[in-house]
Structure formats: structure tokens, C-alpha cells
Design a protein around this motif. Sequence first.
Motif, PDB file in Angstrom:
ATOM      1  N   MET A   1       0.840  -1.195   0.000  1.00  0.00           N
ATOM      2  CA  MET A   1       0.000   0.000   0.000  1.00  0.00           C
ATOM      3  C   MET A   1       0.876   1.246   0.000  1.00  0.00           C
ATOM      4  SD  MET A   1      -2.853   1.242   2.762  1.00  0.00           S
ATOM      5  CE  MET A   1      -4.358   0.930   1.895  1.00  0.00           C
ATOM      6  N   ASP A   2       0.452   2.259  -0.673  1.00  0.00           N
ATOM      7  CA  ASP A   2       1.121   3.541  -0.740  1.00  0.00           C
ATOM      8  C   ASP A   2       1.136   4.180   0.652  1.00  0.00           C
ATOM      9  OD1 ASP A   2       0.685   6.599  -0.939  1.00  0.00           O
ATOM     10  OD2 ASP A   2       1.533   6.069  -2.883  1.00  0.00           O
ATOM     11  N   LEU A   3       2.326   4.641   1.082  1.00  0.00           N
ATOM     12  CA  LEU A   3       2.453   5.215   2.424  1.00  0.00           C
ATOM     13  C   LEU A   3       1.598   6.451   2.622  1.00  0.00           C
ATOM     14  CD1 LEU A   3       6.275   4.898   3.099  1.00  0.00           C
ATOM     15  CD2 LEU A   3       4.441   3.539   4.067  1.00  0.00           C
ATOM     16  N   LEU A   4       1.535   7.301   1.617  1.00  0.00           N
ATOM     17  CA  LEU A   4       0.735   8.517   1.734  1.00  0.00           C
ATOM     18  C   LEU A   4      -0.744   8.171   1.882  1.00  0.00           C
ATOM     19  CD1 LEU A   4       0.741  11.580   1.801  1.00  0.00           C
ATOM     20  CD2 LEU A   4       0.602  11.565  -0.697  1.00  0.00           C
ATOM     21  N   LYS A   5      -1.204   7.222   1.103  1.00  0.00           N
ATOM     22  CA  LYS A   5      -2.602   6.793   1.187  1.00  0.00           C
ATOM     23  C   LYS A   5      -2.887   6.165   2.550  1.00  0.00           C
ATOM     24  CE  LYS A   5      -6.040   3.924  -1.116  1.00  0.00           C
ATOM     25  NZ  LYS A   5      -6.305   2.994  -2.206  1.00  0.00           N
ATOM     26  N   LEU A   6      -1.985   5.315   3.011  1.00  0.00           N
ATOM     27  CA  LEU A   6      -2.157   4.678   4.320  1.00  0.00           C
ATOM     28  C   LEU A   6      -2.183   5.726   5.430  1.00  0.00           C
ATOM     29  CD1 LEU A   6      -2.310   2.209   6.179  1.00  0.00           C
ATOM     30  CD2 LEU A   6       0.190   2.074   6.063  1.00  0.00           C
ATOM     31  N   GLY A   7      -1.240   6.666   5.394  1.00  0.00           N
ATOM     32  CA  GLY A   7      -1.207   7.725   6.399  1.00  0.00           C
ATOM     33  C   GLY A   7      -2.464   8.571   6.390  1.00  0.00           C
ATOM     34  N   THR A   8      -2.936   8.892   5.194  1.00  0.00           N
ATOM     35  CA  THR A   8      -4.163   9.683   5.061  1.00  0.00           C
ATOM     36  C   THR A   8      -5.347   8.932   5.661  1.00  0.00           C
ATOM     37  OG1 THR A   8      -3.313  10.794   3.079  1.00  0.00           O
ATOM     38  CG2 THR A   8      -5.700  10.814   3.403  1.00  0.00           C
ATOM     39  N   GLU A   9      -5.449   7.651   5.364  1.00  0.00           N
ATOM     40  CA  GLU A   9      -6.551   6.846   5.908  1.00  0.00           C
ATOM     41  C   GLU A   9      -6.492   6.760   7.436  1.00  0.00           C
ATOM     42  OE1 GLU A   9      -6.385   3.064   3.889  1.00  0.00           O
ATOM     43  OE2 GLU A   9      -6.999   3.950   1.990  1.00  0.00           O
ATOM     44  N   LEU A  10      -5.300   6.569   7.988  1.00  0.00           N
ATOM     45  CA  LEU A  10      -5.164   6.486   9.440  1.00  0.00           C
ATOM     46  C   LEU A  10      -5.555   7.804  10.107  1.00  0.00           C
ATOM     47  CD1 LEU A  10      -1.787   4.506   9.701  1.00  0.00           C
ATOM     48  CD2 LEU A  10      -4.058   3.672  10.356  1.00  0.00           C
ATOM     49  N   ILE A  11      -5.134   8.911   9.520  1.00  0.00           N
ATOM     50  CA  ILE A  11      -5.460  10.223  10.090  1.00  0.00           C
ATOM     51  C   ILE A  11      -6.950  10.512   9.952  1.00  0.00           C
ATOM     52  CG2 ILE A  11      -5.107  12.713   9.818  1.00  0.00           C
ATOM     53  CD1 ILE A  11      -2.140  12.037   9.223  1.00  0.00           C
ATOM     54  N   MET A  12      -7.538  10.152   8.830  1.00  0.00           N
ATOM     55  CA  MET A  12      -8.984  10.371   8.650  1.00  0.00           C
ATOM     56  C   MET A  12      -9.784   9.606   9.708  1.00  0.00           C
ATOM     57  SD  MET A  12      -9.836  10.746   4.637  1.00  0.00           S
ATOM     58  CE  MET A  12     -11.528  11.132   5.054  1.00  0.00           C
ATOM     59  N   LYS A  13      -9.353   8.406  10.044  1.00  0.00           N
ATOM     60  CA  LYS A  13     -10.038   7.631  11.085  1.00  0.00           C
ATOM     61  C   LYS A  13      -9.959   8.344  12.424  1.00  0.00           C
ATOM     62  CE  LYS A  13      -9.464   3.076   9.034  1.00  0.00           C
ATOM     63  NZ  LYS A  13      -8.785   1.775   9.128  1.00  0.00           N
ATOM     64  N   LYS A  14      -8.783   8.940  12.716  1.00  0.00           N
ATOM     65  CA  LYS A  14      -8.607   9.653  13.983  1.00  0.00           C
ATOM     66  C   LYS A  14      -9.430  10.940  14.028  1.00  0.00           C
ATOM     67  CE  LYS A  14      -5.965   9.417  17.089  1.00  0.00           C
ATOM     68  NZ  LYS A  14      -6.284   9.044  18.447  1.00  0.00           N
ATOM     69  N   LEU A  15      -9.454  11.673  12.922  1.00  0.00           N
ATOM     70  CA  LEU A  15     -10.130  12.973  12.904  1.00  0.00           C
ATOM     71  C   LEU A  15     -11.626  12.853  12.661  1.00  0.00           C
ATOM     72  CD1 LEU A  15      -7.591  15.185  10.915  1.00  0.00           C
ATOM     73  CD2 LEU A  15      -7.909  15.040  13.389  1.00  0.00           C
ATOM     74  N   GLY A  16     -12.068  11.739  12.126  1.00  0.00           N
ATOM     75  CA  GLY A  16     -13.487  11.563  11.842  1.00  0.00           C
ATOM     76  C   GLY A  16     -13.955  12.529  10.778  1.00  0.00           C
ATOM     77  N   SER A  17     -15.064  13.186  11.029  1.00  0.00           N
ATOM     78  CA  SER A  17     -15.659  14.074  10.026  1.00  0.00           C
ATOM     79  C   SER A  17     -14.877  15.372   9.847  1.00  0.00           C
ATOM     80  CB  SER A  17     -17.106  14.387  10.401  1.00  0.00           C
ATOM     81  OG  SER A  17     -17.140  15.063  11.642  1.00  0.00           O
ATOM     82  N   ASN A  18     -13.873  15.610  10.701  1.00  0.00           N
ATOM     83  CA  ASN A  18     -13.081  16.836  10.587  1.00  0.00           C
ATOM     84  C   ASN A  18     -12.056  16.776   9.462  1.00  0.00           C
ATOM     85  OD1 ASN A  18     -14.393  17.879  12.809  1.00  0.00           O
ATOM     86  ND2 ASN A  18     -12.835  17.195  14.248  1.00  0.00           N
ATOM     87  N   GLY A  19     -11.894  15.606   8.826  1.00  0.00           N
ATOM     88  CA  GLY A  19     -10.822  15.465   7.857  1.00  0.00           C
ATOM     89  C   GLY A  19     -11.280  15.390   6.415  1.00  0.00           C
ATOM     90  N   ASN A  20     -10.514  16.000   5.526  1.00  0.00           N
ATOM     91  CA  ASN A  20     -10.713  15.937   4.085  1.00  0.00           C
ATOM     92  C   ASN A  20      -9.486  15.226   3.524  1.00  0.00           C
ATOM     93  OD1 ASN A  20      -9.942  16.945   1.357  1.00  0.00           O
ATOM     94  ND2 ASN A  20     -11.916  17.993   1.498  1.00  0.00           N
ATOM     95  N   SER A  21      -9.680  14.152   2.769  1.00  0.00           N
ATOM     96  CA  SER A  21      -8.551  13.321   2.354  1.00  0.00           C
ATOM     97  C   SER A  21      -7.495  14.076   1.546  1.00  0.00           C
ATOM     98  CB  SER A  21      -9.028  12.085   1.592  1.00  0.00           C
ATOM     99  OG  SER A  21      -9.637  12.452   0.380  1.00  0.00           O
ATOM    100  N   SER A  22      -7.892  14.958   0.637  1.00  0.00           N
ATOM    101  CA  SER A  22      -6.886  15.672  -0.144  1.00  0.00           C
ATOM    102  C   SER A  22      -6.110  16.662   0.716  1.00  0.00           C
ATOM    103  CB  SER A  22      -7.509  16.361  -1.356  1.00  0.00           C
ATOM    104  OG  SER A  22      -8.484  17.291  -0.964  1.00  0.00           O
ATOM    105  N   ASP A  23      -6.800  17.321   1.663  1.00  0.00           N
ATOM    106  CA  ASP A  23      -6.108  18.233   2.580  1.00  0.00           C
ATOM    107  C   ASP A  23      -5.143  17.470   3.477  1.00  0.00           C
ATOM    108  OD1 ASP A  23      -7.559  20.339   1.521  1.00  0.00           O
ATOM    109  OD2 ASP A  23      -8.979  20.440   3.192  1.00  0.00           O
ATOM    110  N   ILE A  24      -5.576  16.312   3.962  1.00  0.00           N
ATOM    111  CA  ILE A  24      -4.726  15.500   4.833  1.00  0.00           C
ATOM    112  C   ILE A  24      -3.504  15.012   4.072  1.00  0.00           C
ATOM    113  CG2 ILE A  24      -4.579  13.335   6.128  1.00  0.00           C
ATOM    114  CD1 ILE A  24      -7.545  13.821   6.930  1.00  0.00           C
ATOM    115  N   SER A  25      -3.695  14.541   2.849  1.00  0.00           N
ATOM    116  CA  SER A  25      -2.567  14.076   2.039  1.00  0.00           C
ATOM    117  C   SER A  25      -1.550  15.187   1.816  1.00  0.00           C
ATOM    118  CB  SER A  25      -3.051  13.550   0.688  1.00  0.00           C
ATOM    119  OG  SER A  25      -3.779  12.372   0.843  1.00  0.00           O
ATOM    120  N   ALA A  26      -2.029  16.378   1.487  1.00  0.00           N
ATOM    121  CA  ALA A  26      -1.137  17.514   1.253  1.00  0.00           C
ATOM    122  C   ALA A  26      -0.392  17.893   2.532  1.00  0.00           C
ATOM    123  CB  ALA A  26      -1.924  18.705   0.724  1.00  0.00           C
ATOM    124  N   ALA A  27      -1.099  17.932   3.648  1.00  0.00           N
ATOM    125  CA  ALA A  27      -0.472  18.281   4.927  1.00  0.00           C
ATOM    126  C   ALA A  27       0.549  17.223   5.335  1.00  0.00           C
ATOM    127  CB  ALA A  27      -1.536  18.449   6.010  1.00  0.00           C
TER     128      ALA A  27
END
Length: 137
Positions: A1-27
Motif C-alpha cells: 500500500m502507498d504510504l501517503l494513502k495509508l497515512g491519510t486513511e489512518l489520520i482520517m479515522k482519527k479525525l473523523g468528520s473533521n478530515g478531508n482526504s486531499s487536505d490531509i494528504s497535502a499536509a
Amino acid sequence: MDLLKLGTELIMKKLGSNGNSSDISAALMGLLGGTDGKVDLAALISQFTQNSDLMGLASSWLGDGENQALSPNQLMSALGSDKIGHFADQLGISQGEAANTLSDTLPQLIDNSSSGGSLLDMAGDAGDLMGLAKKFF
């Protein structure tokens, strides 16, 4: 799995509805570095190994055994409060929330990527990463 995609998914789970996948990936790319959408994992691990107090943490994430926990304070020490603050600003969350989220996420990201040897396949510079891994084992 792509590290950026995996990291984005893990952070989205932590942030819940507060996260936007493209913003998280960029950050995340801004925080972890790398090029062409690939995270520079060797550089990330190097930031932890530069501090002898955190070296054992990084080695626990690289191995297949139990991971040692990373506190938000240890994260700030390794990456710097300015980087964590910039990451938080990009996502519109507090620096504390960013540090808590990342202190849970980064060990999982490294551990999930290193299990079964796949870490070396995904790393931007496997030679540097292999050299770091040899220091631990």
C-alpha cells in the motif's frame, strides 16, 4: 500500500468528520517530505533516531514485535513544534489535536509499512533505510 494513502486513511479515522482526504494528504506530504507523492520514510525515521531517547521507539516500529507508544511531547521533540503547527494549520485543527493524532498515526504507519519487509519496497531510498535498520538490529 502507498504510504501517503495509508497515512491519510489512518489520520482520517482519527479525525473523523473533521478530515478531508486531499487536505490531509497535502499536509502529510508537507510534514513528512518526499517527492512525486511518495513519503520519504528514511528521512522520517532519521528524525527519530537523531535523538538517542527516541531511537528505541523507532526500532520498535520497524520490527515485527510490539510497538512502543509515542507521546505528543516526543513527537514534538523529534519533528519540531513548527512542523506540527504548520500541519495543524493546514487542517484547521489545534496543534494539540495534531500532535495527538500524529503520535498515534506515525508509529502505525511505520509499523504497517515495515511488516513482512514491504517497508524497503516502499521507501524512497531503500539504501538509507536499510542502513538505519541495521543500526537497530
